[in-house]
Design a protein around this motif. Structure first.
Motif, PDB file in Angstrom:
ATOM      1  N   SER A 159       0.826  -1.203   0.000  1.00  0.00           N
ATOM      2  CA  SER A 159       0.000   0.000   0.000  1.00  0.00           C
ATOM      3  C   SER A 159       0.861   1.254   0.000  1.00  0.00           C
ATOM      4  CB  SER A 159      -0.905   0.013   1.227  1.00  0.00           C
ATOM      5  OG  SER A 159      -1.723  -1.133   1.283  1.00  0.00           O
ATOM      6  N   SER A 175       3.583   9.666  -1.067  1.00  0.00           N
ATOM      7  CA  SER A 175       2.633   8.946  -0.212  1.00  0.00           C
ATOM      8  C   SER A 175       2.490   9.619   1.157  1.00  0.00           C
ATOM      9  CB  SER A 175       3.047   7.486  -0.039  1.00  0.00           C
ATOM     10  OG  SER A 175       4.306   7.380   0.601  1.00  0.00           O
ATOM     11  N   ASP A 178      -0.681  11.547   1.099  1.00  0.00           N
ATOM     12  CA  ASP A 178      -1.882  10.738   1.303  1.00  0.00           C
ATOM     13  C   ASP A 178      -2.116  10.446   2.780  1.00  0.00           C
ATOM     14  OD1 ASP A 178      -2.509  10.211  -1.599  1.00  0.00           O
ATOM     15  OD2 ASP A 178      -0.507   9.362  -1.496  1.00  0.00           O
ATOM     16  N   SER A 204      -5.321  13.399  -7.251  1.00  0.00           N
ATOM     17  CA  SER A 204      -5.708  11.994  -7.064  1.00  0.00           C
ATOM     18  C   SER A 204      -5.306  11.528  -5.667  1.00  0.00           C
ATOM     19  CB  SER A 204      -5.040  11.107  -8.123  1.00  0.00           C
ATOM     20  OG  SER A 204      -5.459  11.478  -9.420  1.00  0.00           O
ATOM     21  N   ARG A 206      -5.010   9.218  -2.672  1.00  0.00           N
ATOM     22  CA  ARG A 206      -5.018   7.759  -2.553  1.00  0.00           C
ATOM     23  C   ARG A 206      -5.359   7.338  -1.124  1.00  0.00           C
ATOM     24  NH1 ARG A 206       0.946   7.110  -4.968  1.00  0.00           N
ATOM     25  NH2 ARG A 206       1.161   8.812  -3.462  1.00  0.00           N
ATOM     26  N   THR A 207      -5.877   6.133  -1.004  1.00  0.00           N
ATOM     27  CA  THR A 207      -6.200   5.576   0.307  1.00  0.00           C
ATOM     28  C   THR A 207      -5.211   4.463   0.627  1.00  0.00           C
ATOM     29  OG1 THR A 207      -7.653   3.782  -0.444  1.00  0.00           O
ATOM     30  CG2 THR A 207      -8.621   5.995  -0.255  1.00  0.00           C
ATOM     31  N   ASP A 208      -5.396   3.830   1.800  1.00  0.00           N
ATOM     32  CA  ASP A 208      -4.504   2.730   2.167  1.00  0.00           C
ATOM     33  C   ASP A 208      -4.809   1.457   1.379  1.00  0.00           C
ATOM     34  OD1 ASP A 208      -6.904   2.194   3.340  1.00  0.00           O
ATOM     35  OD2 ASP A 208      -6.125   1.849   5.352  1.00  0.00           O
ATOM     36  N   GLN A 209      -5.794   1.530   0.488  1.00  0.00           N
ATOM     37  CA  GLN A 209      -6.092   0.387  -0.383  1.00  0.00           C
ATOM     38  C   GLN A 209      -5.355   0.487  -1.722  1.00  0.00           C
ATOM     39  OE1 GLN A 209      -7.992  -2.209   0.840  1.00  0.00           O
ATOM     40  NE2 GLN A 209      -7.791  -0.949   2.687  1.00  0.00           N
ATOM     41  N   ASP A 210      -4.747   1.636  -1.984  1.00  0.00           N
ATOM     42  CA  ASP A 210      -4.022   1.833  -3.242  1.00  0.00           C
ATOM     43  C   ASP A 210      -2.595   1.312  -3.116  1.00  0.00           C
ATOM     44  OD1 ASP A 210      -5.919   3.279  -5.000  1.00  0.00           O
ATOM     45  OD2 ASP A 210      -5.869   4.758  -3.382  1.00  0.00           O
ATOM     46  N   THR A 211      -2.097   0.688  -4.186  1.00  0.00           N
ATOM     47  CA  THR A 211      -0.739   0.154  -4.169  1.00  0.00           C
ATOM     48  C   THR A 211       0.249   1.195  -4.675  1.00  0.00           C
ATOM     49  OG1 THR A 211      -1.084  -0.826  -6.363  1.00  0.00           O
ATOM     50  CG2 THR A 211      -1.499  -2.221  -4.451  1.00  0.00           C
ATOM     51  N   GLN A 212       1.506   1.032  -4.266  1.00  0.00           N
ATOM     52  CA  GLN A 212       2.501   2.076  -4.521  1.00  0.00           C
ATOM     53  C   GLN A 212       3.126   2.038  -5.907  1.00  0.00           C
ATOM     54  OE1 GLN A 212       6.435   1.041  -2.412  1.00  0.00           O
ATOM     55  NE2 GLN A 212       4.919   0.087  -1.093  1.00  0.00           N
ATOM     56  N   SER A 215       1.273   0.163 -12.528  1.00  0.00           N
ATOM     57  CA  SER A 215       0.833  -1.117 -13.076  1.00  0.00           C
ATOM     58  C   SER A 215       1.892  -1.654 -14.035  1.00  0.00           C
ATOM     59  CB  SER A 215      -0.494  -0.948 -13.821  1.00  0.00           C
ATOM     60  OG  SER A 215      -0.307  -0.121 -14.958  1.00  0.00           O
TER      61      SER A 215
END
Length: 333
Positions: A159, A175, A178, A204, A206-212, A215
């Motif tokens: 995350s 991060s 965030d 944008s 981000r929350t703690d559900q978003d990956t660092q 893709s």
């Protein structure tokens, strides 16, 4: 003590929340500055002194960030107020800059119940102090492999940031924004957090559900679903590599089609690409941990040290033993 720009207090009986930033040698400036700016802007946008901060470190006066710029700190490590929130700022060579005095200080403040967070690589120092046992945490992706090898008791995620009880960690870079926006929203409301983000031109959140990490298609610059699928399988199976035939089968294609796909888009064979992934992980482990070369080889899917050394030298033009030696020499200067 450094404070926000507006001297107006938040109201009778409402003392500003104080953050204590602990700068480690070679800390990442972007992570620190991103966190600090969120607090400053929150004060400005609310027209109240919602947050105060002070900057300390395991030093008498100056601490250098990873880019070489030096910062005057407000003081050395000291006993804090029970209402303080500690934010540890890490950076490169974090294992070297995690001093015994810093670890002792962190353990003492943790026993007193203070919330403690770590930016960038500072999760390593928190884990070394025993503050993350059984907790969810994150760290910069480049340090992910070495962290897992050393701290099995930590639930390490990918995350951008994590909050588990009174422990907070971020992956580095932006991060920190965030995490701080999340804290501001919890302390006050989302409207203020969104105003801070707007001032930062941060569109944008981000929350703690978003990956660092980006893709796979974005990282390799190719948008091909089967190619991405195969690369993801490779990245998840470094210690026990999967044969090209099984990779091809699981992706619903023939081995020959897989070969053509990699050569067309990545100018190398699947075997070569897989080898580069394994060697990249090996180099991270050599540079960031005290694992023996043999254990590094096994962790990266090599059956023997001699084969590992041969492949490593062909790719990096040096042996794993010399790599480890040059790293030790550099850090001892």
């Amino acid at each position: 003590m450094r404070e926000g720009t507006n001297s107006t207090k938040s109201g009778p009986g409402q003392a500003p929340r104080r953050f204590v930033f602990v700068l480690m040698d070679s800390f990442t400036l972007l992570s620190f500055a991103s966190a600090l700016e969120c607090l400053r802007i929150a004060n400005r946008m609310s027209d109240k002194q919602l947050y105060d901060w002070t900057i300390i470190g395991d030093s008498e006066d100056m601490i250098a960030c990873s880019s070489g710029s030096r910062f005057q700190i407000d003081g050395p490590l000291k006993e804090l107020s029970r209402d303080d929130t500690v934010i540890l700022c890490g950076g490169i060579d974090v294992h070297v800059h995690t001093t015994k005095r810093l670890l002792s200080w962190l353990r003492r403040e943790a026993r007193r119940g203070l919330p403690i967070g770590g930016l960038c690589t500072a999760a390593y120092t928190m884990a070394k102090a025993g503050l993350l046992e059984g907790k969810r945490a994150t760290i910069h992706w480049e340090n992910h492999d070495s962290f897992i090898e050393e701290f099995e008791e930590v639930d390490l995620t990918k995350s951008v940031f994590t909050m588990d009880g009174n422990r907070m960690t971020t992956a580095g870079g932006t991060s920190s924004i965030d995490l701080m926006l999340h804290i501001i929203a919890e302390d006050h409301d989302e409207k203020l957090a969104n105003s801070v983000a707007d001032q930062l031109i941060y569109s944008s959140i981000r929350t703690d559900q978003d990956t660092q990490r980006l893709s796979v298609p974005t990282r390799i610059g190719v948008r091909h679903p089967k190619l991405s699928q195969v690369i993801q399988m490779m990245e998840k199976n470094i210690e026990e590599p999967i044969s090209p035939s099984i990779l091809a089968r699981d992706a619903g294609m023939s081995t020959r089609q897989l070969e053509r796909l990699f050569r067309r888009y990545l100018s190398r064979s699947p075997k070569r690409y897989y080898m580069e992934l394994r060697l990249q992980k090996a180099r991270n482990l050599l540079m960031q941990t005290d694992m023996t070369v043999i254990n590094v080889a096994l962790a990266c899917g090599f059956s023997s040290p001699s084969h590992f050394s041969k492949c490593y030298r062909a790719h990096y033009n040096t042996t794993p033993y010399r790599e480890r030696g040059s790293q030790s020499s550099r850090l001892s200067v």
